[in-house]
Scaffold this motif. Structure first.
Motif, PDB file in Angstrom:
ATOM      1  N   SER A 151       0.827  -1.211   0.000  1.00 52.84           N
ATOM      2  CA  SER A 151       0.000   0.000   0.000  1.00 52.84           C
ATOM      3  C   SER A 151       0.858   1.257   0.000  1.00 52.84           C
ATOM      4  CB  SER A 151      -0.924  -0.001   1.222  1.00 52.84           C
ATOM      5  OG  SER A 151      -1.779  -1.118   1.212  1.00 52.84           O
ATOM      6  N   PHE A 152       1.896   1.261   0.831  1.00 51.31           N
ATOM      7  CA  PHE A 152       2.800   2.414   0.878  1.00 51.31           C
ATOM      8  C   PHE A 152       3.489   2.623  -0.473  1.00 51.31           C
ATOM      9  CE2 PHE A 152       3.559   2.089   5.747  1.00 51.31           C
ATOM     10  CZ  PHE A 152       2.360   2.729   5.967  1.00 51.31           C
ATOM     11  N   ALA A 153       3.963   1.538  -1.084  1.00 50.69           N
ATOM     12  CA  ALA A 153       4.692   1.643  -2.353  1.00 50.69           C
ATOM     13  C   ALA A 153       3.781   2.169  -3.464  1.00 50.69           C
ATOM     14  CB  ALA A 153       5.262   0.276  -2.737  1.00 50.69           C
ATOM     15  N   LYS A 154       2.548   1.665  -3.533  1.00 49.84           N
ATOM     16  CA  LYS A 154       1.624   2.076  -4.596  1.00 49.84           C
ATOM     17  C   LYS A 154       1.259   3.543  -4.475  1.00 49.84           C
ATOM     18  CE  LYS A 154      -2.552   0.186  -4.845  1.00 49.84           C
ATOM     19  NZ  LYS A 154      -3.529   1.315  -4.996  1.00 49.84           N
ATOM     20  N   VAL A 155       1.001   3.997  -3.250  1.00 48.74           N
ATOM     21  CA  VAL A 155       0.618   5.397  -3.049  1.00 48.74           C
ATOM     22  C   VAL A 155       1.833   6.315  -3.219  1.00 48.74           C
ATOM     23  CG1 VAL A 155      -0.344   7.044  -1.399  1.00 48.74           C
ATOM     24  CG2 VAL A 155      -1.283   4.743  -1.547  1.00 48.74           C
ATOM     25  N   LEU A 156       3.021   5.816  -2.897  1.00 46.02           N
ATOM     26  CA  LEU A 156       4.237   6.620  -3.076  1.00 46.02           C
ATOM     27  C   LEU A 156       4.432   7.001  -4.535  1.00 46.02           C
ATOM     28  CD1 LEU A 156       6.515   7.739  -1.295  1.00 46.02           C
ATOM     29  CD2 LEU A 156       7.872   5.728  -1.905  1.00 46.02           C
ATOM     30  N   VAL A 157       4.109   6.087  -5.445  1.00 49.43           N
ATOM     31  CA  VAL A 157       4.197   6.382  -6.880  1.00 49.43           C
ATOM     32  C   VAL A 157       3.210   7.490  -7.245  1.00 49.43           C
ATOM     33  CG1 VAL A 157       3.875   5.445  -9.208  1.00 49.43           C
ATOM     34  CG2 VAL A 157       4.954   4.041  -7.447  1.00 49.43           C
ATOM     35  N   THR A 158       1.996   7.408  -6.705  1.00 52.77           N
ATOM     36  CA  THR A 158       0.977   8.441  -6.949  1.00 52.77           C
ATOM     37  C   THR A 158       1.473   9.815  -6.520  1.00 52.77           C
ATOM     38  OG1 THR A 158      -0.822   6.838  -6.626  1.00 52.77           O
ATOM     39  CG2 THR A 158      -1.371   9.164  -6.411  1.00 52.77           C
TER      40      THR A 158
END
Length: 315
Positions: A151-158
């Protein structure tokens, strides 16, 4: 200060313009809601941690869920309380991106945690003899770590894609930082942001939805073909999860709808409440539903607090 080729150092939140003379009422209601969030979630976490009989996979997932409610609340409520009382509704750009990261990762963790809990109930009800083999404590802890990290990695890209944009405006009609609203302030090409945003939204919903549908379909089949006792056990453990899932899905649907469409004909206060629904109701609803519905948690609460009260009276 320049972030992403922007000449602005802050965003202006225009959603507070309608607060007016009711600000103290809104402040009290929000403060009570936040305190309810903190007390209820912390209480259940303490009960699970201090009751050895609850150190099982289902309750570990529940503990992760309640920690996520506290995590989302910390990123949301203090900020909201501060701006309700303030006359200046600006937010520094770095803090705005931090809030986006926290709130959107909260949503991702919530969905994935509910999916993991659905799979746990599927194994417990449909494959009870294999439950302790498939759902060991180490596997559960690893899965919790992975779902938070993912979850952290996916939102970090956003957030990274948003930071790169050039912004020619800095006023948005919101009461907190929303990724889509911040993207709409850009005067540079937002094609990549929009594509990834759509992809991320679909993945956020579909990745947890598939195991949830699979798990509950299998559980329903067992309920219809099993004994009355099996049905009662399945209903008592699955009903809170289904209610939580439906409530959060509805709240996120309203949030997405409001972010991408102009909703007219509703009072502005109601529109603001609906945009905050997933952050206000879900963190309070979860501990109440799970705490009241699941008998083991109810009994553990009674034993823990009654024991502490008796111990205090003896002293």
């Amino acid at each position: 200060m320049m972030i992403g080729n922007s000449t602005f150092s802050y965003f202006v939140l225009g959603g507070y313009m309608q607060v007016g003379s009711l600000r103290y009422l809104y402040f009290v209601l929000t403060a009570v809601t936040y305190m309810s969030n903190v007390v209820s979630n912390t209480c259940v976490i303490v009960v699970i941690c201090m009751t050895r009989s609850l150190h099982e996979p289902m309750y570990l997932f529940l503990c992760s869920l309640f920690i996520n409610e506290l995590y989302g609340g910390v990123a949301f409520f203090p900020f909201l309380l501060l701006h309700i009382l303030s006359d200046i509704h600006t937010v520094p750009i770095p803090f705005c991106f931090l809030q986006i990261f926290c709130l959107y990762s909260y949503v991702n963790v919530e969905f994935l945690n509910l999916a993991a809990m659905a799979y746990d109930r599927y194994v417990a009800i449909c494959c009870p003899l294999q439950y302790h083999t498939h759902m060991t404590t180490s596997k559960v802890l690893i899965s919790i770590f992975v779902l938070w990290l993912y979850s952290f990695a996916k939102v970090l890209v956003t957030v990274f894609l948003n930071i790169q944009l050039t912004r020619c405006r800095n006023i948005m009609d919101e009461v907190y930082c929303k990724n889509y609203s911040v993207v709409n302030l850009a005067c540079s090409d937002t094609t990549v942001n929009n594509i990834y945003g759509l992809f991320s939204t679909v993945i956020t919903i579909l990745v947890p939805l598939l195991p949830i549908l699979f798990s509950y379909m299998k559980i329903l089949l067992v309920c219809f073909s099993g004994s009355k006792e099996t049905r009662q056990k399945a209903i008592s453990t699955c009903a809170p999860q289904l209610a939580s899932l439906l409530n959060f899905s509805f709240a996120c649907f309203i949030h997405i709808l409001q972010s991408r469409m102009v909703v007219s004909g509703f009072p502005e206060v109601l529109q603001i409440f609906l945009s905050l629904y997933h952050m206000i109701i879900q963190p309070i609803l979860n501990p109440l539903m799970f705490g009241l519905q699941i008998s083991t948690i109810r009994n553990a609460c009674k034993n823990l607090f009654c024991h502490n009260k008796q111990h205090t009276d003896l002293m």
